[in-house]
Design a protein around this motif. Structure first.
Motif, PDB file in Angstrom:
ATOM      1  N   ARG A   1     -17.927   5.219  75.832  1.00  0.00           N
ATOM      2  CA  ARG A   1     -19.193   5.917  75.551  1.00  0.00           C
ATOM      3  C   ARG A   1     -19.018   7.111  74.625  1.00  0.00           C
ATOM      4  O   ARG A   1     -19.903   7.933  74.481  1.00  0.00           O
ATOM      5  CB  ARG A   1     -19.852   6.324  76.867  1.00  0.00           C
ATOM      6  CG  ARG A   1     -20.224   5.116  77.738  1.00  0.00           C
ATOM      7  CD  ARG A   1     -20.872   5.536  79.048  1.00  0.00           C
ATOM      8  NE  ARG A   1     -21.319   4.395  79.847  1.00  0.00           N
ATOM      9  CZ  ARG A   1     -20.560   3.706  80.707  1.00  0.00           C
ATOM     10  NH1 ARG A   1     -19.292   4.039  80.879  1.00  0.00           N
ATOM     11  NH2 ARG A   1     -21.049   2.681  81.388  1.00  0.00           N
TER      12      ARG A   1
ATOM     13  N   VAL B   1     -19.493  -0.703  74.633  1.00  0.00           N
ATOM     14  CA  VAL B   1     -20.224  -0.647  75.896  1.00  0.00           C
ATOM     15  C   VAL B   1     -21.465  -1.526  75.733  1.00  0.00           C
ATOM     16  O   VAL B   1     -22.201  -1.406  74.749  1.00  0.00           O
ATOM     17  CB  VAL B   1     -20.586   0.797  76.344  1.00  0.00           C
ATOM     18  CG1 VAL B   1     -21.372   1.554  75.309  1.00  0.00           C
ATOM     19  CG2 VAL B   1     -21.339   0.788  77.666  1.00  0.00           C
ATOM     20  N   ILE B   2     -21.627  -2.431  76.675  1.00  0.00           N
ATOM     21  CA  ILE B   2     -22.850  -3.228  76.719  1.00  0.00           C
ATOM     22  C   ILE B   2     -23.942  -2.270  77.160  1.00  0.00           C
ATOM     23  O   ILE B   2     -23.760  -1.508  78.117  1.00  0.00           O
ATOM     24  CB  ILE B   2     -22.697  -4.406  77.705  1.00  0.00           C
ATOM     25  CG1 ILE B   2     -21.555  -5.324  77.265  1.00  0.00           C
ATOM     26  CG2 ILE B   2     -24.007  -5.175  77.830  1.00  0.00           C
ATOM     27  CD1 ILE B   2     -21.222  -6.444  78.237  1.00  0.00           C
TER      28      ILE B   2
ATOM     29  N   ARG C   1     -14.391  -1.949  91.714  1.00  0.00           N
ATOM     30  CA  ARG C   1     -14.862  -3.314  91.983  1.00  0.00           C
ATOM     31  C   ARG C   1     -14.855  -3.540  93.493  1.00  0.00           C
ATOM     32  O   ARG C   1     -13.970  -3.035  94.188  1.00  0.00           O
ATOM     33  CB  ARG C   1     -13.955  -4.361  91.324  1.00  0.00           C
ATOM     34  CG  ARG C   1     -14.007  -4.346  89.800  1.00  0.00           C
ATOM     35  CD  ARG C   1     -15.381  -4.727  89.248  1.00  0.00           C
ATOM     36  NE  ARG C   1     -15.399  -4.768  87.785  1.00  0.00           N
ATOM     37  CZ  ARG C   1     -15.686  -3.739  86.995  1.00  0.00           C
ATOM     38  NH1 ARG C   1     -15.991  -2.570  87.527  1.00  0.00           N
ATOM     39  NH2 ARG C   1     -15.684  -3.882  85.684  1.00  0.00           N
TER      40      ARG C   1
ATOM     41  N   SER D   1     -14.123   2.069  86.449  1.00  0.00           N
ATOM     42  CA  SER D   1     -15.126   1.776  87.479  1.00  0.00           C
ATOM     43  C   SER D   1     -14.516   0.920  88.592  1.00  0.00           C
ATOM     44  O   SER D   1     -13.548   0.193  88.364  1.00  0.00           O
ATOM     45  CB  SER D   1     -16.311   1.053  86.843  1.00  0.00           C
ATOM     46  OG  SER D   1     -15.855  -0.131  86.221  1.00  0.00           O
TER      47      SER D   1
ATOM     48  N   SER E   1     -28.009  -1.545  77.856  1.00  0.00           N
ATOM     49  CA  SER E   1     -29.440  -1.866  77.974  1.00  0.00           C
ATOM     50  C   SER E   1     -30.314  -0.786  77.362  1.00  0.00           C
ATOM     51  O   SER E   1     -31.411  -1.065  76.889  1.00  0.00           O
ATOM     52  CB  SER E   1     -29.823  -2.016  79.456  1.00  0.00           C
ATOM     53  OG  SER E   1     -29.316  -3.210  79.950  1.00  0.00           O
TER      54      SER E   1
ATOM     55  N   VAL F   1     -20.834   4.527  90.027  1.00  0.00           N
ATOM     56  CA  VAL F   1     -20.276   4.659  88.670  1.00  0.00           C
ATOM     57  C   VAL F   1     -20.921   5.846  87.951  1.00  0.00           C
ATOM     58  O   VAL F   1     -20.259   6.541  87.165  1.00  0.00           O
ATOM     59  CB  VAL F   1     -20.373   3.335  87.873  1.00  0.00           C
ATOM     60  CG1 VAL F   1     -21.788   3.031  87.408  1.00  0.00           C
ATOM     61  CG2 VAL F   1     -19.439   3.373  86.670  1.00  0.00           C
TER      62      VAL F   1
HETATM   63  C1  LIG Z   1     -26.102  -5.966  81.272  1.00  0.00           C
HETATM   64  C2  LIG Z   1     -25.430  -4.616  81.169  1.00  0.00           C
HETATM   65  C3  LIG Z   1     -26.182  -3.500  80.829  1.00  0.00           C
HETATM   66  C4  LIG Z   1     -25.572  -2.250  80.732  1.00  0.00           C
HETATM   67  N1  LIG Z   1     -26.316  -1.166  80.346  1.00  0.00           N
HETATM   68  C5  LIG Z   1     -25.734   0.044  80.262  1.00  0.00           C
HETATM   69  C6  LIG Z   1     -26.494   1.175  79.859  1.00  0.00           C
HETATM   70  O1  LIG Z   1     -27.687   1.083  79.568  1.00  0.00           O
HETATM   71  N2  LIG Z   1     -25.863   2.382  79.788  1.00  0.00           N
HETATM   72  C7  LIG Z   1     -24.540   2.519  80.094  1.00  0.00           C
HETATM   73  O2  LIG Z   1     -24.005   3.634  80.003  1.00  0.00           O
HETATM   74  N3  LIG Z   1     -23.781   1.458  80.482  1.00  0.00           N
HETATM   75  C8  LIG Z   1     -24.354   0.228  80.572  1.00  0.00           C
HETATM   76  N4  LIG Z   1     -23.599  -0.861  80.944  1.00  0.00           N
HETATM   77  C9  LIG Z   1     -22.181  -0.694  81.257  1.00  0.00           C
HETATM   78  C10 LIG Z   1     -21.950  -0.739  82.767  1.00  0.00           C
HETATM   79  O3  LIG Z   1     -22.357   0.484  83.341  1.00  0.00           O
HETATM   80  C11 LIG Z   1     -20.457  -1.005  83.024  1.00  0.00           C
HETATM   81  O4  LIG Z   1     -20.086  -2.245  82.483  1.00  0.00           O
HETATM   82  C12 LIG Z   1     -20.119  -1.003  84.526  1.00  0.00           C
HETATM   83  O5  LIG Z   1     -20.363   0.253  85.084  1.00  0.00           O
HETATM   84  C13 LIG Z   1     -18.661  -1.386  84.742  1.00  0.00           C
HETATM   85  O6  LIG Z   1     -17.830  -0.484  84.051  1.00  0.00           O
HETATM   86  P1  LIG Z   1     -16.772  -0.965  82.967  1.00  0.00           P
HETATM   87  O7  LIG Z   1     -17.497  -1.705  81.877  1.00  0.00           O
HETATM   88  O8  LIG Z   1     -16.130   0.301  82.469  1.00  0.00           O
HETATM   89  O9  LIG Z   1     -15.789  -1.878  83.664  1.00  0.00           O
HETATM   90  C14 LIG Z   1     -24.190  -2.119  81.019  1.00  0.00           C
HETATM   91  C15 LIG Z   1     -23.441  -3.261  81.333  1.00  0.00           C
HETATM   92  C16 LIG Z   1     -24.034  -4.488  81.394  1.00  0.00           C
HETATM   93  C17 LIG Z   1     -23.195  -5.707  81.709  1.00  0.00           C
END
Ligand SMILES: Cc1cc2nc3c(=O)[nH]c(=O)nc-3n(C[C@H](O)[C@H](O)[C@H](O)COP(=O)(O)O)c2cc1C
Length: 225
Positions: free
Chosen positions: A14, A165-166, A211, A209, A168, A93
């Motif tokens: 991020r 970062v995915i 699990r 994060s 939304s 998280v």
């Molecule tokens: C469908 C989806 C939507 C997400 N949207 C957001 C978001 O809007 N903002 C954000 O900070 N992280 C977002 N994430 C990241 C998730 O918070 C993150 O993947 C999760 O907490 C697990 O952490 P990691 O990716 O570090 O393993 C999103 C992840 C996914 C799969």
């Protein structure tokens, strides 16, 4: 990198360096991601790889509308707010991230700035918008397939030293994205993925994060255990 190193090392990024990402590398990553399986090999996905001025216009449009209180207008539904265990994990998280960023619960200003960061695609130099063919939108397989390709993309990026970062937040104002990315109406905007070189000094990037335990997720049937 070995597979385990990619899977266990990847985490959402991020905070990014402003250095550009070569298009040749982005092509390489997307080509790897597109080896993902899909229903009947339908490959319903499209990728809009956005940088520079158009991305700045998307950031500005997202922020402007969110600050003005324009209701979300995402095309890909979010569903009801989480409750129970799902909500607990969401809060879990968020706490990890806020602790890392030194954002106190009552600090509205910092919380707002953190939220806006998401609408600005985390200030990443690149944003990938994944869309799918609208003609397939009544099949649950279609978003499943795009989820598979998104997961493959974030792991392929990590294997090349790139963070993602995915996100939304990036598509909550889908009309802004549609306009500035030039996405035709016969495609549904599913998700955005911020992409770039990780800034190792950005505290939230260190968050790993949690699990849930394997035992909570897995049921073995017919193994005689
Ligand atoms: C469908 C989806 C939507 C997400 N949207 C957001 C978001 O809007 N903002 C954000 O900070 N992280 C977002 N994430 C990241 C998730 O918070 C993150 O993947 C999760 O907490 C697990 O952490 P990691 O990716 O570090 O393993 C999103 C992840 C996914 C799969």
């Amino acid at each position: 990198m070995e597979y385990d190193e990619v899977i266990l090392g990847r985490r959402s990024i991020r905070g990014y360096k402003s250095d550009p990402v070569p298009t040749s590398l982005i092509r390489e990553i997307i080509a790897l991601a597109m080896r993902a399986p899909s229903a009947y090999n339908s490959q319903p996905w499209h990728f809009y790889v956005i940088s520079g001025e158009p991305l700045d216009r998307i950031r500005a449009g997202n922020v402007e509308r969110m600050v003005a209180g324009v209701p979300e207008s995402r095309e890909f539904r979010a569903g009801s707010p989480f409750a129970g265990a799902h909500r607990d994990r969401q809060v879990g998280v968020a706490k990890q991230l806020f602790n890392a960023m030194d954002i106190a619960r009552e600090d509205k200003e910092k919380r707002q700035e953190w939220m806006l960061r998401g609408f600005r695609q985390f200030d990443a130099p690149v944003c990938v918008i994944i869309t799918y063919d609208r003609v397939l939108c009544d099949s649950d397989d279609t978003p499943f397939d795009c989820g598979a390709v998104a997961n493959a993309l974030v792991n392929a990026a990590w294997s090349r030293g790139l963070g993602t970062v995915i996100n939304s937040q990036g598509i909550m104002q889908s009309p802004v994205v549609r306009e500035h990315a030039g996405i035709p109406d016969d495609q549904v905007i599913m998700k955005s993925i911020a992409l770039g070189w990780p800034d190792d000094d950005f505290p939230a990037n260190a968050v790993v994060s949690e699990r849930k335990p394997l035992e909570e997720a897995v049921v073995f049937v017919g193994f005689g255990e």
